[in-house]
Scaffold this motif. Structure first.
Motif, PDB file in Angstrom:
ATOM      1  N   VAL A 101      16.013  -6.225  -8.363  1.00 44.21           N
ATOM      2  CA  VAL A 101      15.566  -5.719  -7.068  1.00 44.21           C
ATOM      3  C   VAL A 101      14.041  -5.673  -6.977  1.00 44.21           C
ATOM      4  N   LEU A 102      13.398  -5.169  -8.019  1.00 43.69           N
ATOM      5  CA  LEU A 102      11.937  -5.050  -7.997  1.00 43.69           C
ATOM      6  C   LEU A 102      11.233  -6.284  -8.542  1.00 43.69           C
ATOM      7  N   ALA A 103      12.019  -7.253  -9.030  1.00 40.72           N
ATOM      8  CA  ALA A 103      11.470  -8.509  -9.560  1.00 40.72           C
ATOM      9  C   ALA A 103      10.475  -8.265 -10.690  1.00 40.72           C
ATOM     10  N   PHE A 104      10.723  -7.247 -11.502  1.00 40.10           N
ATOM     11  CA  PHE A 104       9.833  -6.966 -12.628  1.00 40.10           C
ATOM     12  C   PHE A 104      10.117  -7.960 -13.746  1.00 40.10           C
ATOM     13  N   ASN A 105       9.070  -8.625 -14.214  1.00 43.45           N
ATOM     14  CA  ASN A 105       9.252  -9.635 -15.261  1.00 43.45           C
ATOM     15  C   ASN A 105       8.441  -9.329 -16.505  1.00 43.45           C
ATOM     16  N   GLY A 106       8.060  -8.061 -16.655  1.00 41.97           N
ATOM     17  CA  GLY A 106       7.313  -7.664 -17.839  1.00 41.97           C
ATOM     18  C   GLY A 106       8.231  -7.386 -19.019  1.00 41.97           C
ATOM     19  N   THR A 107       7.636  -6.913 -20.095  1.00 40.70           N
ATOM     20  CA  THR A 107       8.393  -6.612 -21.318  1.00 40.70           C
ATOM     21  C   THR A 107       9.236  -5.368 -21.130  1.00 40.70           C
ATOM     22  N   VAL A 108      10.531  -5.485 -21.418  1.00 36.71           N
ATOM     23  CA  VAL A 108      11.475  -4.383 -21.261  1.00 36.71           C
ATOM     24  C   VAL A 108      12.188  -4.128 -22.581  1.00 36.71           C
ATOM     25  N   LEU A 109      12.262  -2.863 -22.958  1.00 34.24           N
ATOM     26  CA  LEU A 109      13.027  -2.451 -24.123  1.00 34.24           C
ATOM     27  C   LEU A 109      14.065  -1.430 -23.678  1.00 34.24           C
ATOM     28  N   LEU A 110      15.222  -1.433 -24.327  1.00 36.35           N
ATOM     29  CA  LEU A 110      16.295  -0.520 -23.967  1.00 36.35           C
ATOM     30  C   LEU A 110      16.586   0.452 -25.101  1.00 36.35           C
ATOM     31  N   GLU A 111      16.721   1.707 -24.743  1.00 33.61           N
ATOM     32  CA  GLU A 111      17.222   2.737 -25.664  1.00 33.61           C
ATOM     33  C   GLU A 111      18.494   3.261 -25.019  1.00 33.61           C
ATOM     34  N   ASP A 112      19.648   2.925 -25.583  1.00 32.24           N
ATOM     35  CA  ASP A 112      20.913   3.188 -24.900  1.00 32.24           C
ATOM     36  C   ASP A 112      21.864   4.096 -25.680  1.00 32.24           C
ATOM     37  N   GLN A 113      21.311   4.971 -26.524  1.00 32.52           N
ATOM     38  CA  GLN A 113      22.144   5.854 -27.324  1.00 32.52           C
ATOM     39  C   GLN A 113      22.072   7.317 -26.897  1.00 32.52           C
ATOM     40  N   SER A 114      21.050   7.701 -26.181  1.00 36.22           N
ATOM     41  CA  SER A 114      20.804   9.119 -25.924  1.00 36.22           C
ATOM     42  C   SER A 114      21.654   9.678 -24.790  1.00 36.22           C
ATOM     43  N   THR A 115      21.975  10.954 -24.909  1.00 39.63           N
ATOM     44  CA  THR A 115      22.733  11.657 -23.869  1.00 39.63           C
ATOM     45  C   THR A 115      22.019  12.916 -23.387  1.00 39.63           C
ATOM     46  N   THR A 116      20.908  13.274 -24.032  1.00 44.62           N
ATOM     47  CA  THR A 116      20.109  14.436 -23.623  1.00 44.62           C
ATOM     48  C   THR A 116      18.638  14.049 -23.644  1.00 44.62           C
ATOM     49  N   THR A 117      17.805  14.886 -23.057  1.00 44.37           N
ATOM     50  CA  THR A 117      16.364  14.615 -23.060  1.00 44.37           C
ATOM     51  C   THR A 117      15.818  14.641 -24.481  1.00 44.37           C
ATOM     52  N   TRP A 118      16.286  15.574 -25.296  1.00 43.82           N
ATOM     53  CA  TRP A 118      15.849  15.629 -26.692  1.00 43.82           C
ATOM     54  C   TRP A 118      16.160  14.315 -27.405  1.00 43.82           C
ATOM     55  N   GLU A 119      17.362  13.784 -27.160  1.00 46.36           N
ATOM     56  CA  GLU A 119      17.745  12.516 -27.782  1.00 46.36           C
ATOM     57  C   GLU A 119      16.970  11.351 -27.196  1.00 46.36           C
ATOM     58  N   ASN A 120      16.660  11.414 -25.877  1.00 43.90           N
ATOM     59  CA  ASN A 120      15.801  10.380 -25.282  1.00 43.90           C
ATOM     60  C   ASN A 120      14.547  10.189 -26.122  1.00 43.90           C
ATOM     61  N   ILE A 121      13.895  11.308 -26.407  1.00 43.58           N
ATOM     62  CA  ILE A 121      12.641  11.257 -27.153  1.00 43.58           C
ATOM     63  C   ILE A 121      12.876  10.843 -28.601  1.00 43.58           C
TER      64      ILE A 121
END
Length: 203
Positions: A101-121
């Protein structure tokens, strides 16, 4: 007439208070750290459907616009968020929205394990080790909470925190008082000293 005037004044005061509180939160626990590389961490929000919801779409836009607010030569965007009820992770939904949608073509990394803000960090820390500046994009109260968590988990990395472009005057103005009230509740575990406005970004 007086009642209408009183309601108008109260409404204006609530809007001003919402703006002020969110402004303060957006400028707490950040510095003026410099460098040539930046990581923008976009925090996910619970997303039961198979496409990015309103909150996640806004957070993605705030993350993307945070890239252009400085002159960093190397920037990556880290989308952080675990599985949703649809089976797709928040991180993937946000990344798909950024690209399709935003046509962003920069570098993207995914963190897909967290379920809370503490785990996000906790889970994005390995992705932040080699960058000079760190921006966390979300609603101001949530982003402040995440910065406080980074400060607790890795104070050395927290020194690299700089302000993301997730607060703009007038944006979401009508609901900012409600966001401020909710933010006060979510920040009840954040110490008063962690909410102080940083001198470098007060203006």
């Amino acid at each position: 007439m007086r009642r209408r005037t009183g309601l108008a004044i109260a409404g204006a005061a609530a809007l001003a208070w919402g703006e002020w509180v969110n402004w303060r939160w957006s400028r707490a626990l950040v510095s003026s750290s410099g460098g040539s590389s930046t990581a923008v961490v976009v925090l996910g929000y619970r997303n039961p459907q198979s496409t990015a919801n309103l909150i996640n779409r806004w957070r993605v836009r705030a993350g993307i616009r945070s890239i252009t607010s400085d002159g960093a030569q190397k920037t990556c965007v880290i989308f952080s968020g675990g599985a949703t009820s649809s089976g797709v992770t928040e991180a993937r939904l946000m990344a798909d929205y950024a690209k399709s949608v935003l046509a962003f073509n920069g570098t993207v990394l995914l963190e897909d394990q967290s379920t809370t803000t503490w785990e996000n960090i906790m889970h994005v820390i390995p992705l932040l080790e080699d960058v000079d500046r760190i921006k966390i994009a979300s609603q101001p109260a949530h982003a402040l909470k995440a910065r406080a968590y980074l400060r607790r988990q890795r104070p050395d990395l927290a020194e690299r925190l700089v302000r993301a472009d997730d607060y703009r005057p007038g944006e979401w103005m009508a609901v900012k008082p409600l966001l401020a009230l909710y933010g006060l509740w979510t920040l009840r575990g954040v110490k008063a000293g962690e909410r102080k406005v940083s001198l470098w970004t007060a203006l």
